[in-house]
Design a protein around this motif. Sequence first.
Motif, PDB file in Angstrom:
ATOM      1  N   SER A   1     -19.467  -7.554  10.688  1.00  9.46           N
ATOM      2  CA  SER A   1     -19.578  -8.075  12.134  1.00  9.46           C
ATOM      3  C   SER A   1     -17.944  -6.451  13.179  1.00  9.46           C
ATOM      4  N   THR A   2     -18.161  -5.811  12.382  1.00 10.30           N
ATOM      5  CA  THR A   2     -17.149  -4.633  12.764  1.00 10.30           C
ATOM      6  C   THR A   2     -18.423  -3.660  13.251  1.00 10.30           C
ATOM      7  N   ALA A   3     -19.027  -3.539  12.303  1.00 10.68           N
ATOM      8  CA  ALA A   3     -20.203  -2.506  13.200  1.00 10.68           C
ATOM      9  C   ALA A   3     -20.814  -2.893  14.485  1.00 10.68           C
ATOM     10  N   TYR A   4     -21.664  -4.117  13.678  1.00 11.54           N
ATOM     11  CA  TYR A   4     -21.850  -4.725  14.979  1.00 11.54           C
ATOM     12  C   TYR A   4     -21.647  -3.967  16.231  1.00 11.54           C
ATOM     13  N   THR A   5     -20.095  -4.934  16.100  1.00  7.53           N
ATOM     14  CA  THR A   5     -19.690  -4.842  17.527  1.00  7.53           C
ATOM     15  C   THR A   5     -19.628  -3.211  18.107  1.00  7.53           C
ATOM     16  N   MET A   6     -19.228  -2.016  17.222  1.00  7.09           N
ATOM     17  CA  MET A   6     -19.404  -0.805  17.277  1.00  7.09           C
ATOM     18  C   MET A   6     -21.136  -0.553  17.717  1.00  7.09           C
ATOM     19  N   ALA A   7     -21.991  -1.219  17.631  1.00  5.99           N
ATOM     20  CA  ALA A   7     -23.259  -0.720  17.863  1.00  5.99           C
ATOM     21  C   ALA A   7     -23.664  -0.992  19.040  1.00  5.99           C
ATOM     22  N   VAL A   8     -22.983  -2.922  19.204  1.00  9.92           N
ATOM     23  CA  VAL A   8     -23.006  -3.553  20.864  1.00  9.92           C
ATOM     24  C   VAL A   8     -22.819  -2.624  21.749  1.00  9.92           C
TER      25      VAL A   8
ATOM     26  N   LYS B   1     -32.117  -4.758  22.089  1.00  8.81           N
ATOM     27  CA  LYS B   1     -31.595  -6.122  21.271  1.00  8.81           C
ATOM     28  C   LYS B   1     -30.810  -4.810  19.730  1.00  8.81           C
ATOM     29  N   ILE B   2     -31.144  -4.681  19.588  1.00  9.61           N
ATOM     30  CA  ILE B   2     -30.000  -3.446  17.944  1.00  9.61           C
ATOM     31  C   ILE B   2     -31.102  -4.559  16.848  1.00  9.61           C
ATOM     32  N   ASP B   3     -31.830  -3.629  15.733  1.00  3.38           N
ATOM     33  CA  ASP B   3     -32.367  -3.745  14.647  1.00  3.38           C
ATOM     34  C   ASP B   3     -32.081  -3.624  14.098  1.00  3.38           C
ATOM     35  N   LEU B   4     -31.141  -4.746  13.486  1.00  2.00           N
ATOM     36  CA  LEU B   4     -29.454  -4.555  12.222  1.00  2.00           C
ATOM     37  C   LEU B   4     -29.989  -4.097  11.035  1.00  2.00           C
ATOM     38  N   SER B   5     -31.327  -4.196  10.852  1.00  2.00           N
ATOM     39  CA  SER B   5     -32.262  -3.122   9.710  1.00  2.00           C
ATOM     40  C   SER B   5     -31.686  -1.733  10.012  1.00  2.00           C
ATOM     41  N   GLN B   6     -31.809  -1.216  11.190  1.00  2.74           N
ATOM     42  CA  GLN B   6     -31.557   0.562  11.358  1.00  2.74           C
ATOM     43  C   GLN B   6     -30.250   0.727  12.034  1.00  2.74           C
ATOM     44  N   LYS B   7     -28.905   0.108  11.812  1.00  3.76           N
ATOM     45  CA  LYS B   7     -27.582   0.518  12.161  1.00  3.76           C
ATOM     46  C   LYS B   7     -27.253   0.633  11.298  1.00  3.76           C
ATOM     47  N   GLU B   8     -26.218   1.366  10.925  1.00  9.04           N
ATOM     48  CA  GLU B   8     -25.600   1.940   9.469  1.00  9.04           C
ATOM     49  C   GLU B   8     -24.232   2.865  11.027  1.00  9.04           C
ATOM     50  N   VAL B   9     -23.162   2.467   9.990  1.00  8.40           N
ATOM     51  CA  VAL B   9     -21.892   3.301  10.241  1.00  8.40           C
ATOM     52  C   VAL B   9     -21.484   3.946   9.598  1.00  8.40           C
ATOM     53  N   SER B  10     -21.156   5.176   9.539  1.00  9.19           N
ATOM     54  CA  SER B  10     -20.554   6.645   9.053  1.00  9.19           C
ATOM     55  C   SER B  10     -19.284   5.957   8.704  1.00  9.19           C
ATOM     56  N   GLN B  11     -18.518   5.291   7.044  1.00  9.69           N
ATOM     57  CA  GLN B  11     -17.824   5.251   7.000  1.00  9.69           C
ATOM     58  C   GLN B  11     -16.597   6.277   7.499  1.00  9.69           C
ATOM     59  N   SER B  12     -16.437   7.357   6.879  1.00 11.09           N
ATOM     60  CA  SER B  12     -15.801   8.558   6.752  1.00 11.09           C
ATOM     61  C   SER B  12     -14.755   8.118   8.487  1.00 11.09           C
ATOM     62  N   VAL B  13     -13.941   8.283   8.680  1.00  6.06           N
ATOM     63  CA  VAL B  13     -12.923   8.297   9.643  1.00  6.06           C
ATOM     64  C   VAL B  13     -11.412   9.897   9.405  1.00  6.06           C
ATOM     65  N   SER B  14     -11.522  10.217   9.822  1.00  6.82           N
ATOM     66  CA  SER B  14     -10.343  11.366  10.180  1.00  6.82           C
ATOM     67  C   SER B  14     -10.146  11.323  11.569  1.00  6.82           C
ATOM     68  N   ALA B  15      -8.605  11.695  10.831  1.00  5.47           N
ATOM     69  CA  ALA B  15      -8.357  12.656  12.678  1.00  5.47           C
ATOM     70  C   ALA B  15      -8.341  13.928  13.283  1.00  5.47           C
ATOM     71  N   GLY B  16      -8.285  14.258  12.336  1.00  6.69           N
ATOM     72  CA  GLY B  16      -8.352  15.842  12.772  1.00  6.69           C
ATOM     73  C   GLY B  16      -8.026  17.066  12.847  1.00  6.69           C
ATOM     74  N   ALA B  17      -8.214  18.058  13.082  1.00  7.67           N
ATOM     75  CA  ALA B  17      -6.681  19.240  13.226  1.00  7.67           C
ATOM     76  C   ALA B  17      -6.097  18.731  13.965  1.00  7.67           C
ATOM     77  N   ASP B  18      -6.417  18.399  15.325  1.00 12.87           N
ATOM     78  CA  ASP B  18      -6.001  18.441  16.491  1.00 12.87           C
ATOM     79  C   ASP B  18      -5.148  16.932  16.730  1.00 12.87           C
ATOM     80  N   GLY B  19      -4.260  16.194  15.818  1.00 15.12           N
ATOM     81  CA  GLY B  19      -4.563  14.971  15.580  1.00 15.12           C
ATOM     82  C   GLY B  19      -3.599  14.484  17.018  1.00 15.12           C
ATOM     83  N   LEU B  20      -2.654  14.672  17.662  1.00 18.30           N
ATOM     84  CA  LEU B  20      -1.945  14.575  19.251  1.00 18.30           C
ATOM     85  C   LEU B  20      -2.869  14.416  19.794  1.00 18.30           C
ATOM     86  N   ALA B  21      -3.259  15.396  20.067  1.00 17.96           N
ATOM     87  CA  ALA B  21      -4.331  15.460  21.339  1.00 17.96           C
ATOM     88  C   ALA B  21      -5.910  13.947  21.616  1.00 17.96           C
ATOM     89  N   ALA B  22      -6.239  13.712  19.937  1.00 20.11           N
ATOM     90  CA  ALA B  22      -7.522  12.921  19.864  1.00 20.11           C
ATOM     91  C   ALA B  22      -6.585  12.054  19.789  1.00 20.11           C
TER      92      ALA B  22
END
Length: 132
Positions: free
Chosen positions: A101-108, A1-22
């Motif tokens: 809901s997206t963060a919750y789905t990610m955590a699940v 069971k996921i503790d909703l108060s303890q879950k946090e998602v980093s909102q920073s998203v980046s493709a990185g230097a090797d974007g094609l490989a990623a």
Amino acid sequence: KIDLSQKEVSQSVSAGADGLAAEEELADILDACELYCFEPETAKVFENAIERLFYSDSFRIGNATLPQSRVRAKLRLLDGMVLRTAEDKLHANLEHNVKNSTAYTMAVIFTCIAESESDLLLDPYLNSLRSP
């Protein structure tokens, strides 16, 4: 069971230097998930959550903050069965109103990956085969 108060998602998203490989790595992960087996709406939700997990610089669950490399390593273990388990757990939520809901789905999804590994270790039948 996921503790909703303890879950946090980093909102920073980046493709990185090797974007094609990623992109290729993400495509391989998504292929292993067999998203075509799910209802189209469910498949889109899972694809979005997996993509966000993949590109997040880090992922925080509970008191742990995992770096992108660890998150990606876990995502490589994803398959259709793990996502079926995640789908069942998401549908079993009858008590909590989920604000993000997206963060919750990610955590699940992430939790189901870890549980799929430990479930094998704790399986009574498999353990009975190991006993003398």
